[in-house]
Scaffold this active site. Sequence first.
Site, short mmCIF file in Angstrom:
data_model
loop_
_atom_site.label_atom_id
_atom_site.label_comp_id
_atom_site.label_asym_id
_atom_site.label_seq_id
_atom_site.Cartn_x
_atom_site.Cartn_y
_atom_site.Cartn_z
N ARG A 12 -2.80 -10.21 5.13
CA ARG A 12 -3.31 -10.35 3.76
C ARG A 12 -2.24 -9.78 2.82
O ARG A 12 -1.92 -8.60 2.91
CB ARG A 12 -4.63 -9.59 3.63
CG ARG A 12 -5.27 -9.60 2.23
CD ARG A 12 -6.57 -8.79 2.28
NE ARG A 12 -7.27 -8.76 1.00
CZ ARG A 12 -7.07 -7.85 0.06
NH1 ARG A 12 -6.18 -6.88 0.24
NH2 ARG A 12 -7.74 -7.89 -1.07
N LYS A 18 0.82 -1.22 0.00
CA LYS A 18 0.00 0.00 0.00
C LYS A 18 0.85 1.26 0.00
O LYS A 18 2.06 1.24 0.26
CB LYS A 18 -0.97 -0.03 1.18
CG LYS A 18 -2.08 -1.07 0.98
CD LYS A 18 -3.16 -1.00 2.04
CE LYS A 18 -4.28 -1.99 1.71
NZ LYS A 18 -5.34 -2.01 2.74
#
Length: 394
Positions: free
Chosen positions: A374, A339
């Site tokens: 994740r 991210k």
Amino acid sequence: MIIGLSNNNLLSELNNIGVHPLSINIFLNKSSIVPIKIFNVKSPACNIIKQEMLSLGGDCAVNKYCINCKIDKSDIILLGTYKQYSRLINKLAIMDFFGIKEVSKEIKNYIDKKEIKTVLKDGRSIDYKTMKVMGIINCTPDSFYEGSRKNTVEEALKTAERMIKEGAEILDIGGESTRPGSDPVSLEEEISRVVPVIEAIKNKFKDIIISIDTYRAKTAKMAIEAGADIVNDISGMTFDSNMVKVIKEYNVPVIIMHIKGTPKNMQANPEYEDLMKEVSLYFKERIDYAKENGIGEDKIILDPGIGFGKTMEHNLTLMNRIEEIKSFNMPILLAASRKSTIGKVLGGLKTEDRLEGTIAISCLAVEKGLQMVRVHDVKENVRAIKMLEAIKCM
């Protein structure tokens, strides 16, 4: 000679010096101060609780105006050992005034934590003795990381096979990009993307746990019927009022994520007065909502929502203080793979160059005692996690 001991190794050191087995828990409960924050306690109760904690050798931090009750309520921070809290609970339990008895119950619920597990619809349990790695399979043409995009069932199936071999115990299948600024796809398009993939993976790998990444109840229903075991709802069951009904009807676990806004607008200057308090209150409300609708604690997983309505500073603070979310005694999923916060911290790196930063966050999750990560890159993260877990087990 004197050496300082790590709390991580206190149990083995107690055994090394030959203490009586029945005394081990007594020593462990005295071993460290455990700060606890309780919200909105009446001022008279604050003063009483503070005095009781002081009498036990602990302490209680309150607002400076509690002493003369110039304010009606205050948040309080208790500073004590588990042994002191056990004694405090008993003292407060008989005080049926100023809401003190309720505070006693809250502390007891916090102290008496049950084993964390997730029960699937077929009765299997995820026990979290080790970190669970969830592999990301995006059946989309526009997810923020190009390497995760799978455009055909065959492509997705090959990716699933590789991820399973590399150590993924859960696969997260999504049919709509929720990157910042993204537009939603139609319900029909989302279903057509994910259902054939879930069917294909489940047919070939019957025991693999599959999570469907959706905030739409109809998509969740179709995915579950195709073989999905978990619903991963970025809206925390707020977008579609029927989602909670589907979760209950099919008896599947749900991942409740914190988000502020929607994927389209969530990064438009997100602000918080008290980040951790607001995230915690959000989870409290969502957990209560789930329970009121018949969803048990063993069906709920929490995701703090890294990158969803948060600045880089918010994300770093949330990860630094992620242990506070453990107060709910439910599994925590940390989903920060590749991210933008990683890219910003490391000097503007592109998405494809953020693997090392992702691995660092997975190691943080192990160190903080979380249950699940994740990730896009299963092999590299699994190896780093196993290495750190081996060290921590010594």
